[in-house]
Design a protein around this motif. Structure first.
Motif, PDB file in Angstrom:
ATOM      1  N   ARG A 167    -119.904 -96.840 -10.700  1.00  0.00           N
ATOM      2  CA  ARG A 167    -119.201 -96.571  -9.235  1.00  0.00           C
ATOM      3  C   ARG A 167    -117.976 -97.438  -9.377  1.00  0.00           C
ATOM      4  NH1 ARG A 167    -123.452 -96.990  -4.455  1.00  0.00           N
ATOM      5  NH2 ARG A 167    -124.629 -95.121  -4.566  1.00  0.00           N
ATOM      6  N   GLU A 171    -114.678 -95.161  -8.948  1.00  0.00           N
ATOM      7  CA  GLU A 171    -113.767 -95.442  -8.079  1.00  0.00           C
ATOM      8  C   GLU A 171    -112.478 -95.868  -8.508  1.00  0.00           C
ATOM      9  OE1 GLU A 171    -115.181 -97.982  -4.991  1.00  0.00           O
ATOM     10  OE2 GLU A 171    -116.825 -96.671  -4.549  1.00  0.00           O
ATOM     11  N   THR A 311    -118.933 -91.058  -1.611  1.00  0.00           N
ATOM     12  CA  THR A 311    -118.552 -92.575  -2.148  1.00  0.00           C
ATOM     13  C   THR A 311    -117.478 -93.162  -1.294  1.00  0.00           C
ATOM     14  OG1 THR A 311    -116.765 -92.193  -3.695  1.00  0.00           O
ATOM     15  CG2 THR A 311    -118.828 -92.278  -4.401  1.00  0.00           C
TER      16      THR A 311
END
Length: 555
Positions: A167, A171, A311
């Motif tokens: 993640r 990101e 997200t």
């Protein structure tokens, strides 16, 4: 002992190494979850595995990946009992068997139909924070040992680390991509004041950047305070026309300034029109408030083809774009209002100018600082001027009659007294003396101050000449009447005197008296001719004589 109950340390280590090796190779969170749920069941001798991720916006667990179970089982409204979910949220694993016999929640029917008899539920942790749930399921009764639970918990922690790592990596990549995309979108929406172009840029660019199916923008209309669809991409006309969404729970929350992420849009009670959503092939929705610097002005929605957990980076990016777009939208709206206002003003000016140009009098509109802001056609044509020569000029420069003291005094009186003034003025010109009737009228603003002064000038020279001619005619009629009356009064004694003189002359033969009498008769005849002329007077001419005396010559 059976291998499913007593894994030796070597086998546990082999499984652990295999799983960590596989998930370390993954670069995408979804890839990590899919790999885990597919590889763990055969390694741990279980029938199925599921991963659910915590949606912090709703504090619910949404499906991330699953293997070995049906869609009906996965779509059940309740994952497990409140006691089990509370333990998981505290970070404690739970193992249960005999689920087909001991089930005390509303989703027991789906559990029994699926044939699930035992379950090991493990919190997925990262930095001591629960980010999801890993569940291992069997269709045979099985008692998970403490060693198996501890081992599975270690695997869940590795899954948590892998998910968080991927993640964060994703990101970071997304942040770079989002920053570049944000720069491009910001440049696009701020390069124009065309509202339609701004809206189109946003709804067409965002789906490509975020990899979603569609995007819509609804703006609050000031007159009704209702949301109105103003732009959309990636959706059918039938879906867009399904009806109002103003009463959806998600919209209420968004209009309070909070983003709303919906994992399963076909069943989530926070949205309406579930059948239309399913028919359109929409799985997940992200709703974002559109705000300007002062208030929320609308709602932006992103819609996906597949179930998607948005997200924090995606949500933050969408909110930044929505805010940037909101400011651009507000500027475009303001520009449109100003443009419309200017068009209305121009239309009113043209209407007013048409009226002014149709008047047969000269019109000047003056500002409080004595400058000409408008002049009608009659004024321009009368004085052979163009608008360029007149507009913006000082009153005393542009106006041919403003040089007189009466003009300056009249304008000053209107500006100070805020009341209309009418004056009669004379102006020398090439054609002679002109008489002007001038009216100066103030136009007051809401505070009672002079905003404009309108001067209307009418040339009454012809009227003045007619009045003078009428006066001359009245005088002439008086003179003619007086001459006729005098002639009538003189004729009677004149004829008597003349007759008597002629009789006397007939009696005289010669001498000095006869000459005198002939002179008298001759003078009386001249007087008679004069009275005869007086009865035929058509005009007269007055000539100054000695002192204040005037001699009238009859015509």
């Amino acid at each position: 002992m059976e291998s499913t109950e007593h894994l030796n340390d070597r086998l546990l280590l082999t499984v652990f190494q295999e799983v960590t090796r596989l998930i370390s190779m993954a670069r995408d969170p979804q890839e990590v979850m899919d790999l885990v749920v597919q590889r763990l069941p055969p390694l741990l001798k279980v029938d199925a595995a599921t991963i659910r991720l915590l949606d912090e916006s709703t504090n619910t667990y949404t499906l991330g990946a699953a293997h070995g179970v049906s869609d009906e089982y996965l779509s059940r409204p309740i994952i497990d009992s409140e006691e089990v979910m509370a333990e998981l949220q505290r970070g404690h694993p739970t193992a249960r068997s005999h689920l087909d016999r001991h089930c005390h929640h509303k989703s027991c029917r789906q559990v029994q139909q699926e044939g699930v008899k035992s379950a090991l539920s493990l919190p997925i942790l990262f930095l001591d924070k629960v980010i999801g749930i890993l569940r291992l399921l069997t269709r045979s009764r099985r008692r998970f040992t403490e060693r198996e639970i501890n081992f599975a918990m270690s695997l869940a922690e590795q899954v948590g680390i892998a998910l968080s790592r991927t993640r964060m990596f994703e990101e970071m990549v997304s942040q770079v991509k989002f920053l570049e995309a944000l720069r491009l979108i910001s440049k696009l929406v701020n390069s124009t004041l065309d509202l339609d172009r701004i809206l189109t840029s946003i709804v067409e660019r965002l789906p490509t950047i975020l990899g979603v199916k569609a995007c819509t923008i609804r703006l609050l209309q000031p007159a009704t305070n209702r949301l109105e669809l103003v732009a959309a991409s990636g959706l059918s006309e039938e879906y867009l026309q399904r009806g109002s969404i103003s009463r959806e729970d998600s919209i209420f929350k968004v209009l309070r300034g909070e983003p709303v992420a919906i994992f399963d849009a076909t069943k989530d009670p926070r949205v309406d029109y579930h059948e239309a959503i399913a028919k359109e092939g929409i799985k997940s929705i992200l709703a974002i408030p559109i705000r300007n610097q002062l208030e929320i002005i609308g709602v932006l929605r992103l819609l996906t083809r597949e179930h998607h957990v948005f997200t924090p980076a995606e949500i933050h990016f969408a909110m930044t774009v929505a805010e940037e777009g909101g400011n651009a939208i507000e500027k475009a709206r303001t520009y449109r209002k100003i443009n419309l206002l200017f068009n209305q003003i121009e239309e009113q000016e043209r209407f007013l100018q048409t009226i002014m140009d149709s008047l047969w009098m000269q019109i000047l509109v003056l500002s409080p600082d004595r400058r000409v802001v408008m002049a009608n056609r009659m004024f321009l044509e009368t004085h052979n001027m163009s608008e360029k020569e007149v507009l913006g000029k000082r009153y005393e420069t542009a106006s041919p009659w403003s040089s007189t003291a009466a003009s300056q005094s009249a304008l000053a009186t209107v500006l100070s007294g805020k009341a209309s003034v009418a004056i009669l003025d004379q102006l020398d010109s090439d054609t002679g003396m002109n008489w002007l009737e001038r009216h100066l009228t103030p136009v007051l603003d809401d505070h009672g101050e002079v905003e404009f002064v309108i001067e209307a000038v009418r040339n009454i020279t012809d009227q003045k000449l007619l009045e003078q001619e009428r006066l001359e005619r009245v005088k002439l009629e008086g003179v003619i009447e007086m001459a006729g009356s005098a002639a009538h009064q003189l004729n009677s004694p004149l004829f008597a005197a003349l007759g008597t003189a002629q009789l006397l002359r007939d009696d005289l033969k010669s001498g000095e008296a006869l000459d005198d009498l002939d002179m008298i008769i001759r003078n009386l005849k001249e007087i008679s001719e004069l009275t005869h002329k007086m009865t035929k007077v058509t005009g007269y001419k007055s000539t100054p004589y000695v002192g204040n005396t005037t001699i009238v010559e009859l015509k």
